[in-house]
Design a protein around this motif. Structure first.
Motif, PDB file in Angstrom:
ATOM      1  N   ASP A   1       7.156  44.157  17.128  1.00 39.78           N
ATOM      2  CA  ASP A   1       8.087  43.031  17.245  1.00 39.78           C
ATOM      3  C   ASP A   1       8.634  42.683  15.862  1.00 39.78           C
ATOM      4  O   ASP A   1       7.871  42.354  14.952  1.00 39.78           O
ATOM      5  N   LEU A   2       9.950  42.762  15.709  1.00 37.27           N
ATOM      6  CA  LEU A   2      10.590  42.377  14.458  1.00 37.27           C
ATOM      7  C   LEU A   2      11.501  41.171  14.638  1.00 37.27           C
ATOM      8  O   LEU A   2      12.368  40.921  13.802  1.00 37.27           O
ATOM      9  N   SER A   3      11.292  40.423  15.727  1.00 38.06           N
ATOM     10  CA  SER A   3      12.134  39.240  15.944  1.00 38.06           C
ATOM     11  C   SER A   3      11.882  38.177  14.889  1.00 38.06           C
ATOM     12  O   SER A   3      12.760  37.353  14.599  1.00 38.06           O
ATOM     13  N   ASP A   4      10.678  38.161  14.304  1.00 38.22           N
ATOM     14  CA  ASP A   4      10.331  37.226  13.232  1.00 38.22           C
ATOM     15  C   ASP A   4       9.891  38.048  12.025  1.00 38.22           C
ATOM     16  O   ASP A   4       8.715  38.385  11.875  1.00 38.22           O
TER      17      ASP A   4
ATOM     18  N   THR B   1       6.774  36.825   9.849  1.00 40.47           N
ATOM     19  CA  THR B   1       5.473  37.008  10.497  1.00 40.47           C
ATOM     20  C   THR B   1       5.082  38.477  10.507  1.00 40.47           C
ATOM     21  O   THR B   1       3.915  38.826  10.264  1.00 40.47           O
ATOM     22  N   ALA B   2       6.038  39.351  10.774  1.00 40.16           N
ATOM     23  CA  ALA B   2       5.756  40.790  10.782  1.00 40.16           C
ATOM     24  C   ALA B   2       5.267  41.253   9.418  1.00 40.16           C
ATOM     25  O   ALA B   2       4.329  42.040   9.307  1.00 40.16           O
ATOM     26  N   ARG B   3       5.887  40.749   8.368  1.00 41.82           N
ATOM     27  CA  ARG B   3       5.464  41.113   7.011  1.00 41.82           C
ATOM     28  C   ARG B   3       4.040  40.649   6.737  1.00 41.82           C
ATOM     29  O   ARG B   3       3.221  41.392   6.184  1.00 41.82           O
ATOM     30  N   ARG B   4       3.758  39.402   7.098  1.00 39.95           N
ATOM     31  CA  ARG B   4       2.415  38.860   6.850  1.00 39.95           C
ATOM     32  C   ARG B   4       1.355  39.643   7.614  1.00 39.95           C
ATOM     33  O   ARG B   4       0.265  39.899   7.100  1.00 39.95           O
ATOM     34  N   THR B   5       1.662  40.023   8.835  1.00 37.96           N
ATOM     35  CA  THR B   5       0.711  40.777   9.646  1.00 37.96           C
ATOM     36  C   THR B   5       0.411  42.125   9.009  1.00 37.96           C
ATOM     37  O   THR B   5      -0.755  42.537   8.891  1.00 37.96           O
TER      38      THR B   5
ATOM     39  N   VAL C   1      12.383  46.101   6.834  1.00 36.44           N
ATOM     40  CA  VAL C   1      12.048  44.675   6.881  1.00 36.44           C
ATOM     41  C   VAL C   1      10.680  44.394   6.261  1.00 36.44           C
ATOM     42  O   VAL C   1      10.499  43.383   5.579  1.00 36.44           O
ATOM     43  N   MET C   2       9.716  45.266   6.505  1.00 36.65           N
ATOM     44  CA  MET C   2       8.333  45.058   6.084  1.00 36.65           C
ATOM     45  C   MET C   2       7.977  46.014   4.948  1.00 36.65           C
ATOM     46  O   MET C   2       8.734  46.907   4.609  1.00 36.65           O
ATOM     47  N   GLY C   3       6.762  45.815   4.409  1.00 38.22           N
ATOM     48  CA  GLY C   3       6.207  46.720   3.427  1.00 38.22           C
ATOM     49  C   GLY C   3       6.525  46.317   2.005  1.00 38.22           C
ATOM     50  O   GLY C   3       7.524  45.642   1.733  1.00 38.22           O
ATOM     51  N   ASP C   4       5.635  46.730   1.089  1.00 36.36           N
ATOM     52  CA  ASP C   4       5.812  46.456  -0.332  1.00 36.36           C
ATOM     53  C   ASP C   4       4.882  47.387  -1.115  1.00 36.36           C
ATOM     54  O   ASP C   4       4.302  48.317  -0.551  1.00 36.36           O
ATOM     55  N   LEU C   5       4.734  47.123  -2.397  1.00 32.87           N
ATOM     56  CA  LEU C   5       3.886  47.982  -3.222  1.00 32.87           C
ATOM     57  C   LEU C   5       2.429  47.961  -2.769  1.00 32.87           C
ATOM     58  O   LEU C   5       1.720  48.967  -2.877  1.00 32.87           O
TER      59      LEU C   5
ATOM     60  N   SER D   1       6.274  54.377  -6.815  1.00 35.92           N
ATOM     61  CA  SER D   1       6.477  53.610  -5.587  1.00 35.92           C
ATOM     62  C   SER D   1       7.434  52.456  -5.879  1.00 35.92           C
ATOM     63  O   SER D   1       7.278  51.756  -6.882  1.00 35.92           O
ATOM     64  N   VAL D   2       8.409  52.249  -4.999  1.00 34.09           N
ATOM     65  CA  VAL D   2       9.494  51.302  -5.267  1.00 34.09           C
ATOM     66  C   VAL D   2       9.405  50.097  -4.329  1.00 34.09           C
ATOM     67  O   VAL D   2       9.338  50.251  -3.109  1.00 34.09           O
ATOM     68  N   ASP D   3       9.441  48.920  -4.917  1.00 36.89           N
ATOM     69  CA  ASP D   3       9.447  47.672  -4.139  1.00 36.89           C
ATOM     70  C   ASP D   3      10.900  47.240  -3.925  1.00 36.89           C
ATOM     71  O   ASP D   3      11.377  46.282  -4.508  1.00 36.89           O
ATOM     72  N   TYR D   4      11.592  48.005  -3.084  1.00 41.92           N
ATOM     73  CA  TYR D   4      13.014  47.728  -2.850  1.00 41.92           C
ATOM     74  C   TYR D   4      13.202  46.440  -2.043  1.00 41.92           C
ATOM     75  O   TYR D   4      12.300  46.002  -1.329  1.00 41.92           O
ATOM     76  N   ARG D   5      14.382  45.857  -2.170  1.00 43.73           N
ATOM     77  CA  ARG D   5      14.684  44.626  -1.441  1.00 43.73           C
ATOM     78  C   ARG D   5      14.738  44.893   0.062  1.00 43.73           C
ATOM     79  O   ARG D   5      15.199  45.937   0.506  1.00 43.73           O
ATOM     80  N   ARG D   6      14.282  43.903   0.841  1.00 45.25           N
ATOM     81  CA  ARG D   6      14.143  44.080   2.281  1.00 45.25           C
ATOM     82  C   ARG D   6      15.140  43.217   3.054  1.00 45.25           C
ATOM     83  O   ARG D   6      15.549  42.141   2.609  1.00 45.25           O
ATOM     84  N   ALA D   7      15.499  43.733   4.214  1.00 44.95           N
ATOM     85  CA  ALA D   7      16.328  42.991   5.158  1.00 44.95           C
ATOM     86  C   ALA D   7      15.429  42.013   5.927  1.00 44.95           C
ATOM     87  O   ALA D   7      14.214  42.196   5.986  1.00 44.95           O
ATOM     88  N   PRO D   8      16.028  40.988   6.536  1.00 43.06           N
ATOM     89  CA  PRO D   8      17.463  40.667   6.604  1.00 43.06           C
ATOM     90  C   PRO D   8      17.978  39.851   5.431  1.00 43.06           C
ATOM     91  O   PRO D   8      19.179  39.619   5.341  1.00 43.06           O
ATOM     92  N   GLU D   9      17.088  39.421   4.528  1.00 43.75           N
ATOM     93  CA  GLU D   9      17.568  38.647   3.379  1.00 43.75           C
ATOM     94  C   GLU D   9      18.509  39.483   2.515  1.00 43.75           C
ATOM     95  O   GLU D   9      19.474  38.966   1.945  1.00 43.75           O
ATOM     96  N   HIS D  10      18.192  40.781   2.427  1.00 51.15           N
ATOM     97  CA  HIS D  10      18.998  41.684   1.609  1.00 51.15           C
ATOM     98  C   HIS D  10      19.373  42.886   2.470  1.00 51.15           C
ATOM     99  O   HIS D  10      18.575  43.798   2.648  1.00 51.15           O
TER     100      HIS D  10
END
Length: 307
Positions: free
Chosen positions: A25-28, A31-35, A87-91, A111-120
């Motif tokens: 679920d990517l509606s939020d 929350t998906a990132r935190r999970t 949308v998710m993921g980071d270093l 490893s690249v911490d690229y900007r994530r959607a939907p903010e970017h």
């Protein structure tokens, strides 16, 4: 999960772990990132003996955070882009995979911490990845590698961005890229392939989740080849590729078709379709098939870099 013939053929060693994966679920996005971050943080720490790890920042607009994994006697460098549906993921979530690749291939992994959607939205992630690639090309001697031994790769959405980096580098006469390592790549926003239409409720990655990830990434913009590399009309003069797919993945067939189009354009390709797996099942690290997948990624990268 809906019971049907496709789900019943998932490898037995993976079936018991399906319930441990986050709800598709990517509606939020928050929350998906935190999970995902919580799951990554709960995983056992890996042994980092024999490898130097350093956080740096690539000067750009804006600056791009990177993490460098430097094993002893590295044979080349890999720009690595995490998955997460744009949308998710980071270093931190990608740390285990970057570490395994660096050790398995004896390569410097950035490893690249690229900007994530939907903010970017697009092209922010691609711009960040390309800026990191340009930085690596300039600083290769400082990393202990030659500029002729630089590869790009990633998981899922990150693999799609990696493919776009090769297209942009070719078109803009940018850094020379020796190899591309695309693991379960997300390449096509159209979702018209057989697997995209058939695997609508497979573990972790569903059709709705893929649709949401593209919506977050693109917004109202139409996809170009730099956003969705499957849309590229010309795949000639791109670096050789290793492409890995999961059997029960909506994105499976777009990756296979991309491999075929690369071959038809004269680009050398290794394609491995992993029977019984699903998107992200490599996270079940104790499974034999997962261990073989990870080992093969390292071996393919080693060959691709000429190590």
């Amino acid at each position: 999960m809906t019971t049907n013939p496709t789900t019943r053929r998932i490898a037995t060693e993976l079936e018991g772990s399906i319930s441990l994966f986050p709800v598709a679920d990517l509606s939020d996005p928050l929350t998906a990132r935190r999970t995902l971050a919580a799951l990554a943080a709960a995983a056992p720490a890996l042994d980092t003996a024999g490898i130097e790890i350093e956080d740096r920042t690539v000067p750009a607009a804006p600056d791009v955070p990177i993490r460098i994994y430097r094993p002893r006697e590295a044979h080349g460098a890999l720009l690595w882009l995490h998955g997460g549906g744009f949308v998710m993921g980071d270093l931190e979530t990608e740390h285990p995979w970057a570490l395994r690749l660096a050790l398995g291939a004896r390569a410097v992994v950035i490893s690249v911490d690229y900007r994530r959607a939907p903010e970017h939205r697009f092209p922010a992630a691609l711009d960040d990845a390309y800026a990191a690639m340009a930085w690596i090309a300039v600083h290769a001697p400082d990393l202990g590698v030659t500029p002729e031994r630089i590869a790009v790769g990633g998981h899922a959405a990150g693999a799609g961005i990696a493919a776009a980096v090769t297209l942009r580098a070719r078109d803009q006469h940018g850094p020379a890229i020796r190899y591309q390592l695309l693991n379960q790549p997300q390449l096509d926003d159209a979702q018209n392939t057989w697997s995209a239409r058939t695997f609508t409720d497979t573990p972790f990655m569903t059709r709705d989740k893929v649709t949401a990830s593209w919506r977050h990434y693109l917004g109202s913009a139409l996809a170009s080849a730099y956003a969705a590399p499957a849309r590229a009309n010309d795949l000639s003069s791109l670096p050789p590729a290793y492409i890995s797919t999961a059997e029960f993945d909506p994105n499976r067939d777009e990756a296979i078709e991309y491999a075929q189009h690369l071959l038809q354009a004269g680009v050398p390709v290794e394609l491995h379709q992993w029977a019984g797996t699903f998107h992200g099942s490599q996270a079940v690290v104790a499974a034999d098939v997962s261990q073989r997948q990870t080992a093969e990624l390292g071996a393919a990268l080693r060959r691709g870099l000429g190590g």
